[in-house]
Each structure stands twice: as C-alpha cells, then as structure tokens.
Write an enzyme that holds these catalytic residues in place. Sequence first.
Site, PDB file in Angstrom:
ATOM      1  N   ASP A  37      52.598  98.319 -68.596  1.00 20.63           N
ATOM      2  CA  ASP A  37      54.065  98.365 -68.613  1.00 20.63           C
ATOM      3  C   ASP A  37      54.668  97.075 -68.065  1.00 20.63           C
ATOM      4  OD1 ASP A  37      56.373  99.863 -69.287  1.00 20.63           O
ATOM      5  OD2 ASP A  37      56.697 100.384 -67.189  1.00 20.63           O
ATOM      6  N   ARG A  73      53.727 106.961 -70.328  1.00 20.06           N
ATOM      7  CA  ARG A  73      53.146 108.278 -70.603  1.00 20.06           C
ATOM      8  C   ARG A  73      53.571 108.790 -71.967  1.00 20.06           C
ATOM      9  NH1 ARG A  73      54.528 110.711 -64.623  1.00 20.06           N
ATOM     10  NH2 ARG A  73      52.756 109.774 -63.490  1.00 20.06           N
ATOM     11  N   GLU A 174      60.625 112.959 -62.671  1.00 23.23           N
ATOM     12  CA  GLU A 174      60.471 113.247 -64.097  1.00 23.23           C
ATOM     13  C   GLU A 174      59.215 114.082 -64.376  1.00 23.23           C
ATOM     14  OE1 GLU A 174      57.671 110.443 -63.095  1.00 23.23           O
ATOM     15  OE2 GLU A 174      59.813 110.226 -62.713  1.00 23.23           O
ATOM     16  N   ASP A 175      58.172 113.865 -63.586  1.00 27.78           N
ATOM     17  CA  ASP A 175      56.946 114.640 -63.803  1.00 27.78           C
ATOM     18  C   ASP A 175      57.121 116.101 -63.408  1.00 27.78           C
ATOM     19  OD1 ASP A 175      57.240 113.824 -61.199  1.00 27.78           O
ATOM     20  OD2 ASP A 175      55.137 113.284 -60.895  1.00 27.78           O
ATOM     21  N   ARG A 203      48.328 103.085 -51.695  1.00 29.15           N
ATOM     22  CA  ARG A 203      48.184 101.630 -51.845  1.00 29.15           C
ATOM     23  C   ARG A 203      48.461 100.917 -50.530  1.00 29.15           C
ATOM     24  NH1 ARG A 203      49.812  99.573 -57.723  1.00 29.15           N
ATOM     25  NH2 ARG A 203      49.944  97.639 -56.537  1.00 29.15           N
TER      26      ARG A 203
END
Length: 426
Positions: A37, A73, A174-175, A203
């Site tokens: 992306d 996705r 959103e998921d 991370r």
Amino acid sequence: MSVIVGAYEAMPYLVRCLESVESQTMAHRIEVIAVDDGSTDGTGAYLEKFAASTAIPTKVVRQANSGGPSGPRNVGIALARGRYVFFLDADDYLGPEALERMVAMADRAGTDVVLGKVEGVNRGAPSSMWGRTAERVDVYNSKVIYTLSAQKLFRRELIERLGLRFDEGMRTGEDALFTMAAYLRGGGVSVISDYTCYYLVGRDDGKHVTKSGDHTMRFEAVGALMKLIADIVPPGAKRDRLMVRPFTVGLLQQFPPGFMKQPEEVQRQKMELAAPLMRRYWGPGVARLIKVSERLRLECVALGRFDLLRDVLVFVRDGTRPEVVHRGRDRTPYLAFPHFGEKGSGLKDASFEVTVPDWIGRPGLESIHPPKVVRQRRSPARRVARRVRARIRRTGLTRAWARAGGRTAKAAAASATASRPTGPMA
C-alpha cells in the site's frame, strides 16, 4: 485457501510474516495475495522477491497509499480464489498448523468464521474468548464479540453472498464492522483455543495500525458498530448483550480516569459526540449487564452531567473503596459510589445495583455478586388449586360448580365427571 497480506512500511516484520506462511503444514493448498500500500521502506521489493522464490502461488499488487488497511484487504478479496480467506497483517505471523487446523474446523463444523487462539508478542492480546475449543458457539452468549479484528478465517462464499467489504472511508474500527456482520449473518462461528494460531506483534517503532486515529474517528467507529447491531438484531435481550461490547470496549474507553486531565475543549467534544449514541442505544437492558463503576460513568455521560462524571472518575482514580449497601428481603447489594441515594442527582438507585459479578477495591480483592434468583416450589395447597383450575378448563367444571350451588371443588368435580356421557360420541 487464500491468505491476504496487506502491507505498508512493514519491514523487517514482513520477513517473519511470510516465513510463517511458507511454513504452514498446508502450504501446498494455499495462495498468497500481497498488496503493498505505497510503502517506501522496501516492502514492495521484498514482496516481489518472495513471489519469485516461493513455491506458493503469490500475486503481488503495488498501489498508491490508500490511507488504511481496508483498501488492500478489499483488493485481496477481489483477487481471492480459495474456499476460505484469511487476513494476515504484515507485522504478525502464524503458528505452523494454524491454517490447516482452522480449515479442518470449518469443514467439520460447517461454520463460516473460525477464530484461532491469539497470543501477543511484545503487546497484549484478547484472552477472554479462549476458554475452550468449540465447533460452534452462541455469538450472543460467548466472548467472541470481544475480538472483532479481521485476523480470522472466513468462508469466501459468505463474503461474496453478503457483499462484505471493509469500509474504506473509516480509519479505525472498519474490521469490527466486517467481522460482526459475518458473526451475525453467517452460518456459525467456531473457536480454536488449544493451539496458538496467530501471533500479534507489537512493533518497536509504535506504528501499529490500531493505534492510529483521534477521538473523533473512534466515536464514529463506535457509532457505526452500534448501528450495525441495531440494524441486524431486533430490540431485546440479544441486542442488549451485543451492545455491551461497543459501550465498554469503545465508548467507555473515551472516559477513563485520565479524562480529567484532557483539555476542556476535548472533554466538551467527547460529551457532545457521546450524547446521540446514549440517547439512541443506551437503556436499562444494556446497563444491567455492566459493572457498577463502568455503568455509572456511562449513566453520567447519558445525563450530560460533567460534574457527576468528574466525581465518579476521581473516586475511581483514587482507588476509593465503595461501601456495600444491602437492601430488600433478598439483600440486594448496591455500591455506594458518589451520589448514591441523592434524589437530585438524576442517578437512580438502579445505577448502583450489583447486577453482574463485580468487585470492590483492587480487582479480585473482594468479589460482589447479585443475589441468586431462586425459583420457589409451589406449596401443596397451591399445587391442588392449580390442578383444579386445569380441570375446570378441561371439563367445564364452572357449570358443574354452579349446578352444585357452590359445593366444594371436590364435590363439584365429582358431579361434573358423573354428568359426562360415557358412550361413543355421535
């Protein structure tokens, strides 16, 4: 099956991620769709190198940055050809048997969504839903609603039948919409708890996608999830149980004890953003499923009373131990947080009632439980009366009672029995 990897600035985490895909025990039965992306750190070049060297069929798409995980996705969904789809974040990695176990579970149980146990690496991970492995769970009475991330196995036929896609206009949450819709409109949910399928990596640079988004976006995400639930599930106990999730893991998080230290403008905005959600979706059915200290904060927000909210937050922040007050014949417990029993506050006594297992002081210090509802057995006299009433309905005893001139129920019943014809019906 299709493994969809959306990647943005994913190096060096991407290396282990893809190694875990190659190490799958069912690697010969999968395809990889990797979408770069708009990365600038070599992510795209590494994906192409992987595609050229691996035995796994791999498609690489390189595109301009879309601003979030939804775009990559959705590109992956459009290209997927497997019976199942798994969304793998480029920071994370899989257990070697993860995909084989999840596919076997979905095939055996006939379910459309499979949750594989998640373990955190350098970060926390959801844990309440991994109590036991289950071929099929009741979404309304299980903990699966507390994991709505996309890292699950989905039957592709379900995705296409429902037209499920990730909302590219949202930057967070959103998921949750995608997964909740699959839970509620799909053909069942399975849980694998006896094997760690997914390793959720924190991370070192702090750039994990779930940490992005300001409070305005988070209110938007909470409101969208509440609307989705309300659109699919009619009012009642089932909807109430589902609504607990966005109220506690969502709205409540915007009003922590640290809320008092936020700028006044932010405090005002949050109260204003919460107001329409409270009016539309909050109610006694939801409130009674939430612990007192959390419920009180939401009740204060619903009333629009910053002054009450401040007092409750200070009380919680200071770790003050509320007095336990018992009332009524069943000794119902109430927790005496600030403004308990004050008629002018707007807070009802029900706001302070212990209706689910709760605690006071530090977690686990002292447990408080609502009284058990004991179903009382009917007395012998009440059981006899119940049988007589049933016999009245069955034999027309009311007329016999009238003819008997008000004699005892036993005599009237005998009269009614004697008056019925005994031969075959005409």
